[in-house]
Design a protein around this motif. Structure first.
Motif, PDB file in Angstrom:
ATOM      1  N   SER A 243      30.780  -1.758  11.608  1.00 22.55           N
ATOM      2  CA  SER A 243      30.252  -0.634  10.815  1.00 22.55           C
ATOM      3  C   SER A 243      28.815  -0.873  10.376  1.00 22.55           C
ATOM      4  O   SER A 243      27.993   0.055  10.386  1.00 22.55           O
ATOM      5  N   TRP A 244      28.491  -2.102   9.972  1.00 24.83           N
ATOM      6  CA  TRP A 244      27.137  -2.360   9.498  1.00 24.83           C
ATOM      7  C   TRP A 244      26.102  -2.069  10.588  1.00 24.83           C
ATOM      8  O   TRP A 244      25.008  -1.582  10.312  1.00 24.83           O
ATOM      9  N   TYR A 245      26.463  -2.351  11.842  1.00 27.99           N
ATOM     10  CA  TYR A 245      25.537  -2.094  12.948  1.00 27.99           C
ATOM     11  C   TYR A 245      25.373  -0.589  13.169  1.00 27.99           C
ATOM     12  O   TYR A 245      24.261  -0.087  13.344  1.00 27.99           O
ATOM     13  N   LEU A 246      26.483   0.132  13.134  1.00 35.05           N
ATOM     14  CA  LEU A 246      26.425   1.589  13.287  1.00 35.05           C
ATOM     15  C   LEU A 246      25.615   2.207  12.145  1.00 35.05           C
ATOM     16  O   LEU A 246      24.861   3.164  12.360  1.00 35.05           O
ATOM     17  N   ASN A 247      25.757   1.646  10.940  1.00 34.93           N
ATOM     18  CA  ASN A 247      24.958   2.129   9.809  1.00 34.93           C
ATOM     19  C   ASN A 247      23.465   1.921  10.068  1.00 34.93           C
ATOM     20  O   ASN A 247      22.648   2.790   9.760  1.00 34.93           O
ATOM     21  N   LEU A 248      23.109   0.772  10.648  1.00 34.68           N
ATOM     22  CA  LEU A 248      21.701   0.490  10.928  1.00 34.68           C
ATOM     23  C   LEU A 248      21.162   1.367  12.054  1.00 34.68           C
ATOM     24  O   LEU A 248      19.968   1.661  12.080  1.00 34.68           O
ATOM     25  N   GLU A 249      22.023   1.782  12.968  1.00 42.06           N
ATOM     26  CA  GLU A 249      21.579   2.712  14.018  1.00 42.06           C
ATOM     27  C   GLU A 249      21.190   4.057  13.390  1.00 42.06           C
ATOM     28  O   GLU A 249      20.268   4.716  13.852  1.00 42.06           O
ATOM     29  N   ALA A 250      21.913   4.439  12.325  1.00 47.69           N
ATOM     30  CA  ALA A 250      21.641   5.708  11.650  1.00 47.69           C
ATOM     31  C   ALA A 250      20.460   5.596  10.678  1.00 47.69           C
ATOM     32  O   ALA A 250      19.717   6.558  10.493  1.00 47.69           O
TER      33      ALA A 250
ATOM     34  N   ASP B 125      17.669   2.473   9.746  1.00 48.55           N
ATOM     35  CA  ASP B 125      17.284   1.090  10.064  1.00 48.55           C
ATOM     36  C   ASP B 125      16.751   0.293   8.879  1.00 48.55           C
ATOM     37  O   ASP B 125      16.307  -0.843   9.044  1.00 48.55           O
ATOM     38  N   GLN B 126      16.824   0.863   7.674  1.00 50.63           N
ATOM     39  CA  GLN B 126      16.383   0.141   6.482  1.00 50.63           C
ATOM     40  C   GLN B 126      17.590  -0.540   5.833  1.00 50.63           C
ATOM     41  O   GLN B 126      18.667   0.045   5.753  1.00 50.63           O
ATOM     42  N   ALA B 127      17.392  -1.765   5.366  1.00 45.59           N
ATOM     43  CA  ALA B 127      18.480  -2.522   4.761  1.00 45.59           C
ATOM     44  C   ALA B 127      17.929  -3.421   3.671  1.00 45.59           C
ATOM     45  O   ALA B 127      16.734  -3.694   3.610  1.00 45.59           O
ATOM     46  N   GLU B 128      18.848  -3.884   2.826  1.00 44.11           N
ATOM     47  CA  GLU B 128      18.499  -4.913   1.854  1.00 44.11           C
ATOM     48  C   GLU B 128      19.111  -6.215   2.357  1.00 44.11           C
ATOM     49  O   GLU B 128      20.247  -6.234   2.841  1.00 44.11           O
ATOM     50  N   VAL B 129      18.347  -7.277   2.237  1.00 46.34           N
ATOM     51  CA  VAL B 129      18.793  -8.587   2.712  1.00 46.34           C
ATOM     52  C   VAL B 129      18.674  -9.579   1.569  1.00 46.34           C
ATOM     53  O   VAL B 129      17.714  -9.528   0.788  1.00 46.34           O
ATOM     54  N   GLN B 130      19.651 -10.467   1.478  1.00 49.14           N
ATOM     55  CA  GLN B 130      19.557 -11.588   0.544  1.00 49.14           C
ATOM     56  C   GLN B 130      19.783 -12.859   1.337  1.00 49.14           C
ATOM     57  O   GLN B 130      20.815 -13.020   1.998  1.00 49.14           O
TER      58      GLN B 130
ATOM     59  N   PHE C  35      15.129  -9.007  -0.369  1.00 44.32           N
ATOM     60  CA  PHE C  35      14.026  -8.204   0.145  1.00 44.32           C
ATOM     61  C   PHE C  35      14.542  -7.043   0.986  1.00 44.32           C
ATOM     62  O   PHE C  35      15.680  -7.033   1.442  1.00 44.32           O
ATOM     63  N   GLN C  36      13.659  -6.066   1.183  1.00 38.37           N
ATOM     64  CA  GLN C  36      13.940  -4.940   2.060  1.00 38.37           C
ATOM     65  C   GLN C  36      13.546  -5.330   3.482  1.00 38.37           C
ATOM     66  O   GLN C  36      12.588  -6.083   3.687  1.00 38.37           O
ATOM     67  N   ALA C  37      14.293  -4.788   4.438  1.00 38.71           N
ATOM     68  CA  ALA C  37      14.031  -5.128   5.829  1.00 38.71           C
ATOM     69  C   ALA C  37      14.191  -3.902   6.721  1.00 38.71           C
ATOM     70  O   ALA C  37      14.916  -2.964   6.396  1.00 38.71           O
ATOM     71  N   HIS C  38      13.493  -3.968   7.823  1.00 37.72           N
ATOM     72  CA  HIS C  38      13.632  -3.005   8.915  1.00 37.72           C
ATOM     73  C   HIS C  38      14.472  -3.727   9.967  1.00 37.72           C
ATOM     74  O   HIS C  38      14.192  -4.878  10.300  1.00 37.72           O
ATOM     75  N   ALA C  39      15.501  -3.049  10.475  1.00 33.22           N
ATOM     76  CA  ALA C  39      16.371  -3.653  11.488  1.00 33.22           C
ATOM     77  C   ALA C  39      16.130  -2.994  12.838  1.00 33.22           C
ATOM     78  O   ALA C  39      15.928  -1.784  12.922  1.00 33.22           O
ATOM     79  N   ARG C  40      16.146  -3.822  13.869  1.00 28.04           N
ATOM     80  CA  ARG C  40      16.052  -3.290  15.230  1.00 28.04           C
ATOM     81  C   ARG C  40      16.907  -4.137  16.155  1.00 28.04           C
ATOM     82  O   ARG C  40      17.089  -5.346  15.933  1.00 28.04           O
ATOM     83  N   THR C  41      17.452  -3.492  17.164  1.00 27.28           N
ATOM     84  CA  THR C  41      18.226  -4.211  18.165  1.00 27.28           C
ATOM     85  C   THR C  41      17.254  -4.889  19.117  1.00 27.28           C
ATOM     86  O   THR C  41      16.294  -4.265  19.584  1.00 27.28           O
TER      87      THR C  41
END
Length: 141
Positions: free
Chosen positions: A76-83, A85-90, A96-102
């Motif tokens: 699910s987390w990957y499908l969420n990032l496809e929709a 691409d912004q995420a929070e990472v710890q 920090f905030q991050a941009h995700a890409r495959t």
């Protein structure tokens, strides 16, 4: 907005300890195996969802694998990032905030090998499924 943690019992417990200790417990999940917390926005619900993932560094970026243990569908987390691409990472205490890409074909093989160094089971997971397991690059914003 409240964050919903993984419904999987042991992952939920891992996240709880990680959050409560600001990563002092949980960042190193097993000897030599480090985890980060990834929070995505639910593509259907709009709710914030958090999970723990094994990662490796690649320069300034963080790399994770959308294996889901080799299940036939993406996590699910990957499908969420496809929709979105912004995420929070710890990572430990660093949030920090991050941009995700495959990872694209030109870098996937190198990053796949990098991730298999720390968690060799990824290769076994790939054998269980017909889908190509995505490798995700998290770039700090």
């Amino acid at each position: 907005m409240a964050v919903k943690d993984s419904p999987t019992g042991w992952v939920n417990e891992h996240i709880r300890k990680y959050v409560e200790t600001d990563g002092a417990e949980g960042h190193e999940w097993r000897p030599g195996v480090h985890t980060l917390l990834l929070t995505t926005k639910g593509r259907k619900s709009g709710e914030l969802r958090r999970t723990a993932l094994i990662y490796q560094r690649d320069g300034d970026n963080y790399v994770v694998v959308a294996s889901q243990g080799g299940k036939p569908q993406h996590p699910s987390w990957y499908l969420n990032l496809e929709a979105d691409d912004q995420a929070e990472v710890q990572v430990a205490a660093d949030k920090f905030q991050a941009h995700a890409r495959t990872a694209g074909p030109d870098e996937r093989d190198r990053l796949w090998a990098l991730m298999n160094e720390v968690w060799p089971s990824y290769s076994d997971y790939q054998k269980k499924t017909d889908r190509q397991i995505p490798v995700v690059v998290l770039e700090r914003i």
